[in-house]
Write an enzyme that holds these catalytic residues in place. Structure first.
Site, short mmCIF file in Angstrom:
data_model
loop_
_atom_site.label_atom_id
_atom_site.label_comp_id
_atom_site.label_asym_id
_atom_site.label_seq_id
_atom_site.Cartn_x
_atom_site.Cartn_y
_atom_site.Cartn_z
N ASP A 42 -11.94 4.02 -5.26
CA ASP A 42 -10.57 4.11 -4.79
C ASP A 42 -10.56 5.12 -3.62
O ASP A 42 -11.54 5.84 -3.41
CB ASP A 42 -9.69 4.60 -5.95
N ASP A 48 -7.23 7.15 -2.11
CA ASP A 48 -6.32 8.28 -2.28
C ASP A 48 -6.50 8.92 -3.65
O ASP A 48 -6.38 8.25 -4.69
CB ASP A 48 -4.87 7.82 -2.11
N THR A 91 -8.77 0.16 -2.04
CA THR A 91 -7.56 0.98 -2.03
C THR A 91 -6.29 0.14 -2.11
O THR A 91 -6.26 -1.01 -1.69
CB THR A 91 -7.51 1.84 -0.75
N SER A 92 -5.23 0.76 -2.63
CA SER A 92 -3.92 0.13 -2.68
C SER A 92 -3.14 0.34 -1.40
O SER A 92 -2.02 -0.15 -1.27
CB SER A 92 -3.11 0.68 -3.86
N LYS A 151 -3.46 -3.28 -8.10
CA LYS A 151 -3.74 -2.52 -9.32
C LYS A 151 -2.43 -2.33 -10.09
O LYS A 151 -1.39 -2.14 -9.46
CB LYS A 151 -4.34 -1.16 -8.96
N ASP A 196 -8.94 7.66 -9.83
CA ASP A 196 -8.24 8.87 -10.26
C ASP A 196 -6.94 8.59 -11.00
O ASP A 196 -6.50 9.39 -11.81
CB ASP A 196 -7.90 9.75 -9.04
#
Length: 224
Positions: free
Chosen positions: A18, A20, A111-112, A143, A168
């Site tokens: 991931d 962030d 990543t989102s 996600k 995270d």
């Protein structure tokens, strides 16, 4: 190799990170932007902010069911605001050196964030852009659905069950679990301890890797 093997006997075909909260901290900027947005819509900011992490903005907004709110338009405007605010963006301690020890075809970022925002934040934090970058733009379902991690494994040409997802946030951890990968949790930006069955690290200084034939083994660094 000294140190404790975090996943005994496991040699990973790829590590899927991931972004962030996992490779870089953007929490200050994200919470500034989202706090203003939440206040404009009459939300309790303190209660709302913990729900934004790890998910695509469009899904975070859509789940609120706010009357008259176009989630796609609002998410686009939030992305533009976030792209203008790089204040406080920084790499998680040890992340850049850790990535430098991995072969380029053995890791990806999943990543989102939309691609333009992801590229801008990576540049601001000094985190290298990988050979494979999966973003919010690449999947229909974000996600906690596993689509993004399954896509990353497919594009790398590896079995997701042979991958390690490094995350995270609860939504990302759930996506990693649902994909069938093993999961490692980075707690560098956590304000409170998270209950999780997965191994947890505070920074990448706690890790060492060993290249093992066609795979990567992940160890906890020995105590200094």
């Amino acid at each position: 190799m000294s140190g404790t093997d975090l996943f005994p006997g496991a040699s990973f075909a790829a590590l899927l990170f991931d972004m962030d909260g996992t490779l870089l901290s953007s929490i200050e900027a994200a919470e500034r932007i989202w706090s203003r947005w939440a206040a404009r819509h009459g939300l309790d900011v303190e209660t709302f902010l913990p729900t934004i992490h790890g998910k695509r903005a469009v899904e975070t907004i859509a789940e609120l069911g706010l009357p008259g709110v176009d989630a796609v338009r609002e998410a686009h405007e939030l992305t533009l605001a976030e792209m203008d605010d790089m204040g406080g963006i920084r790499a998680i301690d040890g992340a850049v050196d850790f990535l430098a020890g991995l072969p380029g075809h053995r890791w990806a970022i999943v990543t989102s964030a939309p691609r333009p925002l992801a590229l801008r934040r990576l540049a601001a934090a000094g985190v290298p852009v990988p050979e494979l970058l999966i973003t919010a733009d690449d999947v229909v379902n974000g996600k906690p659905q596993p689509d993004c991690y399954l896509l990353a494994a497919s594009r790398l040409g590896v079995d997701i069950a042979a991958c390690l997802v490094v995350e995270d946030a609860p939504a990302g951890i759930a996506a990693g679990e649902a994909s069938g990968a093993r999961v490692l949790v980075v707690a560098a930006t956590h304000r409170e301890e998270m209950a999780t069955p997965h191994p947890v690290i505070g920074t990448y200084a706690e890790l060492v890797v060993a290249l093992d034939g066609d795979g990567v083994r992940v160890h906890r660094a020995p105590a200094a």
